[in-house]
Design an enzyme around this catalytic site. Structure first.
Site: not given
Ligand SMILES: *Cc1c(COP(=O)(O)O)cnc(C)c1O
Length: 338
Positions: A54, A268, A294
């Protein structure tokens, strides 16, 4: 691609390292010389209060917020959102307020999930948190909170979940440029990039950036929430919007967007044995800390696909999107499984 035009503020530690993964490569080697040569792009090391994907998006989003004279960032995420943590840190860094809506999306009642990990850090960073039940209309809720901020005399800037709009995705178009430059300098021919895909900005930005520079490198997104059709549709839409913002709408075509959503498991933020195995393997081969929501799920997919021969003979770059801070929110879940 001329990114300075969009007025990003600069605080990320860039370029992030681009390194080989010798331990994991050896572990995934298949008889007869199959399996991928793995490299990693360390976007877990972007430097903002623990870092993660992010941060690159926030350079553009905070730049836009300041250009519009806003003083409060308003955003939302799941309780263990890494996006919220990084947004809270960016707000602190620029002297802005940070109003957060956390969605109890996984239904977990565990104390560590609800209080530790990213939540602890959000509070430490001074964000104002409010929690709503899973399934709440978060877009509507964002508008409500923004109205409250404005009523109180503030100037809100709304950042969608995951920072995933075309402005945020510019950060990943720029990352594509950075990665290809590193690969060129290191003499590495990239056959494929693999990364987690959620709110879509990361994959969309990468696809747009790679398409505009004509790099011909496919990106495989491993889904963490939505089914394949919906995920690919949202990545494609955002990739086109991002390319349009960069002045090259037609460069992104539908077949450039590929997501494999077969590794979501129960849902999720819910982990299973495959995720735990992936977390352990990355940690114990190359000392890499993945996250449960993720990057751990993306690695679970990468391992399964690799074992099925999908990457034989390829040089594959795993984009590490960060999130290890969330591990502490899963302590009770991981207890006895390590
Ligand atoms: C938000 C996030 C993602 C996903 O990325 P997007 O741009 O939302 O698809 C992947 N890995 C981590 C650790 C995240 O925080």
């Amino acid at each position: 691609m001329h990114f300075a035009r969009f007025g990003p503020v600069r605080f990320a530690h860039l370029p992030t390292p681009f390194e080989p993964l010798p331990g994991l490569t050896e572990h995934l080697a298949r008889p007869g010389g199959g399996g991928p040569a793995l490299w990693i792009k360390r976007d877990d090391c972007t430097g903002l209060a623990g870092g993660g994907n992010k941060t690159r998006k926030l350079e553009y989003l905070v730049g836009d917020a300041l250009a519009n004279d806003c003083d409060t960032l308003v955003t939302q995420g799941a309780i263990q959102s890494n996006h919220v943590r990084q947004t809270a840190a960016a707000a602190a860094r620029f002297g802005m307020g940070c109003e957060v809506i956390l969605e109890a999306r996984t239904g977990s009642q565990a104390v560590d999930y609800n209080r530790s990990g990213n939540v602890l850090l959000d509070e430490l960073l001074g964000a104002k948190l409010r929690t709503v039940p899973g399934g709440t209309d978060m877009t509507l809720k964002l508008a409500e909170v923004a109205a409250e901020v404005a009523d109180a005399g503030g100037r809100p800037y709304v950042i969608p979940g995951g920072g995933s709009n075309a402005i945020g995705a510019l950060g990943y178009a720029e990352c594509a440029l950075e990665l290809v430059a590193q690969a060129n300098a290191a003499g590495v021919e990239i056959d494929r990039i693999v990364t987690a895909t959620g709110s879509a900005g990361t994959q969309a930005g990468l696809v747009a950036g790679l398409a505009i520079m004509g790099a011909d490198i496919p990106v495989l997104g491993i889904g963490v929430r939505a089914p394949q059709e919906a995920q690919e549709a949202s990545v494609f839409r955002l990739a086109q919007e991002t390319a349009t913002l960069l002045g090259h709408r037609d460069r992104v075509t539908r077949e450039m967007v590929v997501a494999d959503c077969d590794y979501v498991g129960a849902g999720y933020g819910l982990i299973d044995d495959g995720v735990v195995e992936a977390l352990k393997l990355a940690a114990r081969t190359d000392g890499i800390l993945l996250d449960p929501v993720y990057s751990g799920k993306a690695m679970k997919g990468l391992i399964a696909l690799s074992n099925a021969g999908a990457f034989d003979g390829e040089t594959v770059v795993f984009l590490h999107t960060g999130g290890a801070q969330g591990l502490f929110g899963y302590q009770s879940e991981l207890e006895g499984k390590l």
